[in-house]
Design a protein around this motif. Structure first.
Motif, PDB file in Angstrom:
ATOM      1  N   SER A  55     -34.700  40.844  79.551  1.00  0.00           N
ATOM      2  CA  SER A  55     -33.879  39.904  80.320  1.00  0.00           C
ATOM      3  C   SER A  55     -34.560  39.566  81.641  1.00  0.00           C
ATOM      4  O   SER A  55     -35.530  40.209  82.045  1.00  0.00           O
ATOM      5  N   ALA A  56     -34.040  38.559  82.305  1.00  0.00           N
ATOM      6  CA  ALA A  56     -34.535  38.182  83.628  1.00  0.00           C
ATOM      7  C   ALA A  56     -33.379  37.602  84.429  1.00  0.00           C
ATOM      8  O   ALA A  56     -32.423  37.056  83.869  1.00  0.00           O
ATOM      9  N   VAL A  57     -33.478  37.729  85.733  1.00  0.00           N
ATOM     10  CA  VAL A  57     -32.476  37.157  86.634  1.00  0.00           C
ATOM     11  C   VAL A  57     -33.048  35.896  87.259  1.00  0.00           C
ATOM     12  O   VAL A  57     -34.189  35.883  87.732  1.00  0.00           O
ATOM     13  N   ILE A  58     -32.257  34.836  87.236  1.00  0.00           N
ATOM     14  CA  ILE A  58     -32.649  33.578  87.871  1.00  0.00           C
ATOM     15  C   ILE A  58     -31.583  33.180  88.886  1.00  0.00           C
ATOM     16  O   ILE A  58     -30.421  33.576  88.768  1.00  0.00           O
ATOM     17  N   SER A  59     -31.985  32.423  89.883  1.00  0.00           N
ATOM     18  CA  SER A  59     -31.031  31.885  90.844  1.00  0.00           C
ATOM     19  C   SER A  59     -31.193  30.382  90.934  1.00  0.00           C
ATOM     20  O   SER A  59     -32.293  29.852  90.772  1.00  0.00           O
ATOM     21  N   LEU A  60     -30.077  29.698  91.148  1.00  0.00           N
ATOM     22  CA  LEU A  60     -30.071  28.257  91.354  1.00  0.00           C
ATOM     23  C   LEU A  60     -29.425  27.988  92.710  1.00  0.00           C
ATOM     24  O   LEU A  60     -28.299  28.438  92.960  1.00  0.00           O
ATOM     25  N   THR A  61     -30.156  27.292  93.565  1.00  0.00           N
ATOM     26  CA  THR A  61     -29.665  26.958  94.896  1.00  0.00           C
ATOM     27  C   THR A  61     -29.431  25.454  94.964  1.00  0.00           C
ATOM     28  O   THR A  61     -30.336  24.669  94.689  1.00  0.00           O
ATOM     29  N   ARG A  62     -28.242  25.086  95.309  1.00  0.00           N
ATOM     30  CA  ARG A  62     -27.836  23.680  95.253  1.00  0.00           C
ATOM     31  C   ARG A  62     -28.624  22.792  96.201  1.00  0.00           C
ATOM     32  O   ARG A  62     -28.899  23.155  97.350  1.00  0.00           O
ATOM     33  N   GLY A  63     -28.981  21.602  95.690  1.00  0.00           N
ATOM     34  CA  GLY A  63     -29.633  20.586  96.497  1.00  0.00           C
ATOM     35  C   GLY A  63     -28.642  19.524  96.929  1.00  0.00           C
ATOM     36  O   GLY A  63     -27.461  19.811  97.164  1.00  0.00           O
ATOM     37  N   ASN A  64     -29.087  18.275  96.977  1.00  0.00           N
ATOM     38  CA  ASN A  64     -28.256  17.199  97.511  1.00  0.00           C
ATOM     39  C   ASN A  64     -27.533  16.370  96.453  1.00  0.00           C
ATOM     40  O   ASN A  64     -26.666  15.566  96.789  1.00  0.00           O
ATOM     41  N   ASN A  65     -27.897  16.525  95.178  1.00  0.00           N
ATOM     42  CA  ASN A  65     -27.267  15.707  94.146  1.00  0.00           C
ATOM     43  C   ASN A  65     -25.825  16.147  93.883  1.00  0.00           C
ATOM     44  O   ASN A  65     -25.514  17.336  93.884  1.00  0.00           O
ATOM     45  N   LYS A  66     -24.955  15.171  93.650  1.00  0.00           N
ATOM     46  CA  LYS A  66     -23.567  15.442  93.287  1.00  0.00           C
ATOM     47  C   LYS A  66     -23.448  15.307  91.772  1.00  0.00           C
ATOM     48  O   LYS A  66     -23.646  14.230  91.207  1.00  0.00           O
ATOM     49  N   LEU A  67     -23.127  16.415  91.120  1.00  0.00           N
ATOM     50  CA  LEU A  67     -23.007  16.421  89.670  1.00  0.00           C
ATOM     51  C   LEU A  67     -21.567  16.713  89.262  1.00  0.00           C
ATOM     52  O   LEU A  67     -20.806  17.300  90.020  1.00  0.00           O
ATOM     53  N   ASN A  77     -18.878  22.105  93.726  1.00  0.00           N
ATOM     54  CA  ASN A  77     -19.203  22.429  95.117  1.00  0.00           C
ATOM     55  C   ASN A  77     -19.891  23.785  95.258  1.00  0.00           C
ATOM     56  O   ASN A  77     -20.062  24.274  96.378  1.00  0.00           O
ATOM     57  N   CYS A  78     -20.265  24.370  94.149  1.00  0.00           N
ATOM     58  CA  CYS A  78     -20.911  25.679  94.170  1.00  0.00           C
ATOM     59  C   CYS A  78     -22.301  25.567  94.792  1.00  0.00           C
ATOM     60  O   CYS A  78     -23.091  24.715  94.404  1.00  0.00           O
ATOM     61  N   ARG A  79     -22.615  26.455  95.738  1.00  0.00           N
ATOM     62  CA  ARG A  79     -23.899  26.372  96.430  1.00  0.00           C
ATOM     63  C   ARG A  79     -24.943  27.318  95.841  1.00  0.00           C
ATOM     64  O   ARG A  79     -26.143  27.146  96.066  1.00  0.00           O
TER      65      ARG A  79
END
Length: 259
Positions: free
Chosen positions: A189-201, A132-134
């Motif tokens: 190094s680099a910073v990346i972000s992941l923003t949750r979509g609609n798929n349930k994993l 459920n992490c966004r």
């Protein structure tokens, strides 16, 4: 947390950075502030930090939420953080990859300065466990981003890039020079972000995609015999290889198997 502060904490506590844990402590306050901002933490959010080290991010994170959990593999550092009155967090002394029976589905935000040698395994576990992490914010080796955003029919394409694509939007935010760490890593190094979509994993999907790539140069059905018949039913060539499939196809095929 400045370089002077890091050096002082290391000296005062008789700590030496452990190369086996990939310990490179972030010591640039501007970078730290930028990472915290990317997390977009609300006061009620439950936040998970993996590999807090000396607490470069942890102190700022604990000011944003009262629901912070940190998982630290180095017992010395876990004890150090737990005794720090400035840090309001639950400290778990454990290898995150071996961590079980924790409230993974409750976390809203995950942040980590990922050790380069275990980046792939940790990211896959987070995506599978924290259902459920966004928002996820990671510090990674700049060159490793190619594995995260790889496309089908390329050498770098595999379970990690597929899972990140299925999770949602992946953004390369900014570069972090080597001199922002103590000790300095060998690479940028680099910073990346992941923003949750609609798929349930979940972890079962992660295991399925890993299985599909057991023999990436051979037919997919060699790795997943249960897909025999299902591939053609869904319009795929029965001789197709895993590396030829788009990310969404793995979710489609997984759902076909379980249903």
């Amino acid at each position: 947390m400045t370089s002077e502060t890091i050096h002082r904490l290391l000296a005062d506590n008789d700590f030496l950075p452990e190369s086996k844990f990939g310990q490179n402590f972030l010591c640039d306050d501007q970078i730290i502030e930028s990472i915290i901002d990317l997390c977009e933490i609300n006061p009620e959010d439950k936040v998970l930090e993996i590999g807090p080290g000396l607490g470069s991010l942890t102190r700022s994170l604990s000011c944003k939420t009262n629901n912070l959990t940190c998982v630290e593999i180095d017992k010395r550092l876990a004890e150090f953080l737990d005794k720090d009155d400035e840090i309001k967090a639950s400290i778990i002394s454990s290898d995150y990859l071996k961590l079980k029976d924790y409230d993974a589905s409750e976390y809203d935000v995950v942040v980590s300065n990922l050790p380069y040698y275990v980046m792939t395994d940790i990211m896959k576990k987070i995506i599978g466990d924290c259902t459920n992490c966004r928002k996820m914010v990671f510090m990674v080796e700049d060159e490793a981003i190619a594995r995260i955003i790889a496309k089908p029919n390329t050498k770098q394409y595999g379970p990690l890039s597929i899972l990140c694509e299925l999770y949602g939007e992946v953004t390369r935010e900014f570069t972090v020079p080597r001199n922002c760490f103590i000790p300095s890593p060998r690479t940028t190094s680099a910073v990346i972000s992941l923003t949750r979509g609609n798929n349930k994993l979940d972890s079962n999907i992660v295991k399925f995609i890993d299985k599909c790539f057991t023999n990436r140069r051979k037919k997919l059905v060699n790795s997943c015999p249960e897909l025999k018949g299902i591939l053609e039913e869904h319009g795929y060539d029965s001789n197709i290889r895993a590396e030829q499939l788009m990310p969404g196809s793995f979710l489609e095929l997984y759902n076909a198997i379980i249903n």
